[in-house]
Scaffold this motif. Sequence first.
Motif, short mmCIF file in Angstrom:
data_model
loop_
_atom_site.label_atom_id
_atom_site.label_comp_id
_atom_site.label_asym_id
_atom_site.label_seq_id
_atom_site.Cartn_x
_atom_site.Cartn_y
_atom_site.Cartn_z
N GLY A 86 3.34 7.17 -1.63
CA GLY A 86 2.27 6.21 -1.83
C GLY A 86 1.10 6.50 -0.92
N ALA A 87 0.11 5.65 -1.00
CA ALA A 87 -1.08 5.74 -0.16
C ALA A 87 -1.74 7.12 -0.27
CB ALA A 87 -0.74 5.43 1.30
N ASP A 88 -1.72 7.69 -1.47
CA ASP A 88 -2.37 8.98 -1.75
C ASP A 88 -1.86 10.11 -0.86
OD1 ASP A 88 -4.03 7.78 -3.70
OD2 ASP A 88 -5.40 7.11 -2.12
N ALA A 89 -0.64 9.94 -0.34
CA ALA A 89 -0.10 10.96 0.56
C ALA A 89 1.15 11.62 0.00
CB ALA A 89 0.23 10.32 1.92
N THR A 90 1.56 11.25 -1.23
CA THR A 90 2.87 11.65 -1.73
C THR A 90 3.02 13.16 -1.86
OG1 THR A 90 2.92 9.56 -2.95
CG2 THR A 90 4.58 11.20 -3.51
N ARG A 91 2.07 13.82 -2.52
CA ARG A 91 2.20 15.27 -2.74
C ARG A 91 2.26 16.03 -1.42
NH1 ARG A 91 1.13 19.20 -6.66
NH2 ARG A 91 0.27 17.68 -8.15
N ASP A 92 1.37 15.71 -0.51
CA ASP A 92 1.35 16.42 0.78
C ASP A 92 2.62 16.15 1.57
OD1 ASP A 92 -1.14 17.41 0.16
OD2 ASP A 92 -2.24 15.95 1.36
N SER A 93 3.14 14.92 1.48
CA SER A 93 4.35 14.58 2.22
C SER A 93 5.55 15.33 1.67
CB SER A 93 4.58 13.07 2.16
OG SER A 93 5.64 12.68 3.01
N PRO A 130 2.95 3.61 12.31
CA PRO A 130 3.99 2.62 11.98
C PRO A 130 3.54 1.59 10.95
CG PRO A 130 3.94 3.01 14.34
CD PRO A 130 2.78 3.76 13.76
N ARG A 131 2.26 1.26 10.93
CA ARG A 131 1.77 0.29 9.97
C ARG A 131 1.86 0.83 8.54
NH1 ARG A 131 -0.90 -4.11 12.01
NH2 ARG A 131 -2.02 -4.39 10.04
N ARG A 132 1.81 2.13 8.38
CA ARG A 132 2.00 2.72 7.05
C ARG A 132 3.50 2.86 6.77
NH1 ARG A 132 -1.29 7.99 5.96
NH2 ARG A 132 -1.35 7.24 3.81
N THR A 138 6.29 -1.80 -14.72
CA THR A 138 5.81 -0.80 -13.75
C THR A 138 6.88 -0.40 -12.75
OG1 THR A 138 5.05 -2.47 -12.15
CG2 THR A 138 3.49 -1.81 -13.88
N GLY A 139 7.82 -1.31 -12.46
CA GLY A 139 8.81 -1.05 -11.44
C GLY A 139 8.34 -1.37 -10.04
N ASP A 140 7.10 -1.86 -9.90
CA ASP A 140 6.57 -2.19 -8.56
C ASP A 140 7.29 -3.40 -7.99
OD1 ASP A 140 4.71 -0.15 -8.77
OD2 ASP A 140 3.12 -1.46 -9.52
N TRP A 141 7.58 -3.32 -6.70
CA TRP A 141 8.16 -4.45 -5.98
C TRP A 141 7.08 -5.05 -5.10
CZ3 TRP A 141 12.98 -6.66 -6.34
CH2 TRP A 141 13.84 -6.04 -7.25
N ASP A 142 6.67 -6.27 -5.44
CA ASP A 142 5.51 -6.89 -4.82
C ASP A 142 5.92 -7.95 -3.79
OD1 ASP A 142 3.88 -5.33 -6.42
OD2 ASP A 142 3.81 -6.82 -8.01
N VAL A 143 4.97 -8.27 -2.94
CA VAL A 143 5.19 -9.23 -1.85
C VAL A 143 4.70 -10.61 -2.31
CG1 VAL A 143 4.55 -9.85 0.51
CG2 VAL A 143 4.93 -7.45 -0.10
N PRO A 144 5.56 -11.64 -2.27
CA PRO A 144 5.13 -12.99 -2.65
C PRO A 144 4.24 -13.59 -1.57
CG PRO A 144 7.39 -13.05 -1.86
CD PRO A 144 6.98 -11.60 -1.87
N THR A 199 0.82 -1.21 0.00
CA THR A 199 0.00 0.00 0.00
C THR A 199 0.85 1.26 0.00
OG1 THR A 199 -0.14 -0.07 2.42
CG2 THR A 199 -1.90 -1.16 1.18
N VAL A 200 2.09 1.14 0.45
CA VAL A 200 3.02 2.27 0.51
C VAL A 200 4.28 1.88 -0.25
CG1 VAL A 200 4.49 3.66 2.04
CG2 VAL A 200 2.13 3.14 2.70
#
Length: 524
Positions: free
Chosen positions: A115-122, A338-340, A231-237, A96-97
């Motif tokens: 990520g998590a729709d927070a990138t611009r604000d962060s 912390p979970r994010r 895409t360059g995404d690193w995914d969790v198996p 998600t992040v």
Amino acid sequence: MPADETASPGTPARSHYDAVIVGGGHNGLVAAAYLARAGQSVLVLERLPATGGAAVSSRPFDGVDARISRYSYLVSLLPRKIVRELGLDFAVRKRTVSSYTPAVRGGRHTGLLVGADATRDSFAALTGDDREYDAWQRFYGMTRRVAERVFPTLTEPLPARAALRDRIDDAYAWRTLFEEPIGVTVEETFADDLVRGVVLTDGLIGTFADAHDPSLVQNRCFLYHVIGNGTGDWDVPVGGMGALTDALAGAARAAGAEIRVRHEATRVETDNTRAEVTVRSPGGEHVVGARRVLVNASPQALAALLGEEPPAPAEGAQLKVNMLLTRLPRLRDRSVDPRRAFAGTFHIAEGYGQLATAYRDAAAGRLPAAPPSEIYCHSLTDPSILAPGLAARGYQTLTLFGLHAPARLFAEDHDARRAELLDATLAELDAHLEEPIAGCLALDADGRPCIEAKTPLDLERELRLPGGHIFHRDLSFPHATGGTGRWGVETAHANVLLCGAGAVRGGGVSGVPGHNAAMAALGR
């Protein structure tokens, strides 16, 4: 089904095969599955008690039911084409992040959350305006376009350099990624030291280099980290890396391949049309014949099997740490849960200047004073790796990958140097936590903290990675150069192919060298 139950230690059923595959890591299993599905007789030889190589899951902590992806741990480069064509029962989940990087600005603990729709604000909170965010969007828009064009070529015959350049069709991208050190563009594009560091880290995973290394080894590493599946995404198996190994071994056996564990190939002799493989097993030594041999091992191991001069030695440069926690630690940056923060890649001491300093320290033979590293929490995305009781009590896994820790630093006093580097690395993490990470560690059945650390020399001993290099040797650009062959897996011997990570377009958990070696063997 565990990987070691998909294989048999028994004597091979035949004395001659169309293909003998040396090494039962994931690339060897990919090759085996493709060749067996094409109707060939295939024997896979694995010296360890189980298949999988570095792509395995295990329970490293006594009495604790947590299945850790012990060595490799994320998936980006495994083409969906391979999963589809081999009918693999294997899935990945997106995080998600993308990343969180803690920082201290004006005496205040803060950080950059991507990520998590927070990138611009962060970005705005960290840097004060949108300029770095806009630069980030432009830069990664460029890498995304390159990924869409380059990734499909990984399972095609090697393109010529000019053909790949034409396919990318972007002079800026070509210059940035293929012609000049990535540090040039990072410094031209971004102003903030922390943002520069976050970008650069993709060029340093498993690669010991400076941002301006003229060899461009950091560019090659960066490229492979941003092109996965277009895409360059690193995914969790899901189920951990062992789930992939199990699926591949199952596909290979279902197609008719034989897999023999505790069977070590010790020599390969060939006249370019037929080969003989000497095998050491619990039942003694014997010889197996083959039309061709595919070696899923390092170039150094290939040379040893053939009795030839080995290539220049490789050197790994990472510290791999596995942890099991009773809970995630609280952060000094109260603005992020912390979970994010731990759901993506948690960057530690990876500012641009910090990375340069750590590299200079290590190049001078010193352990970095502020070791850079990054962490992610597999169990936040995929709790299935934890026993239900552990998951219900809030346990979590953490995987830490430390940078700029070359094998040379551990040549003397290995255990003491490993402990010293681990302590320094965790201290850098603790600087951003409200509580020491040690206080969150679970205990095993004997009351010991659930943490293990592995240096390049540990990986060399356990997995026979030359110098502990996770890619077997420095990565290469995904185009043809003199002598690379049509698929990038060919050797000086017509019926011997290299299908391990040291092949052109190797490195990482991809299955690409296995696929390409199978295509070369089938004459496709």
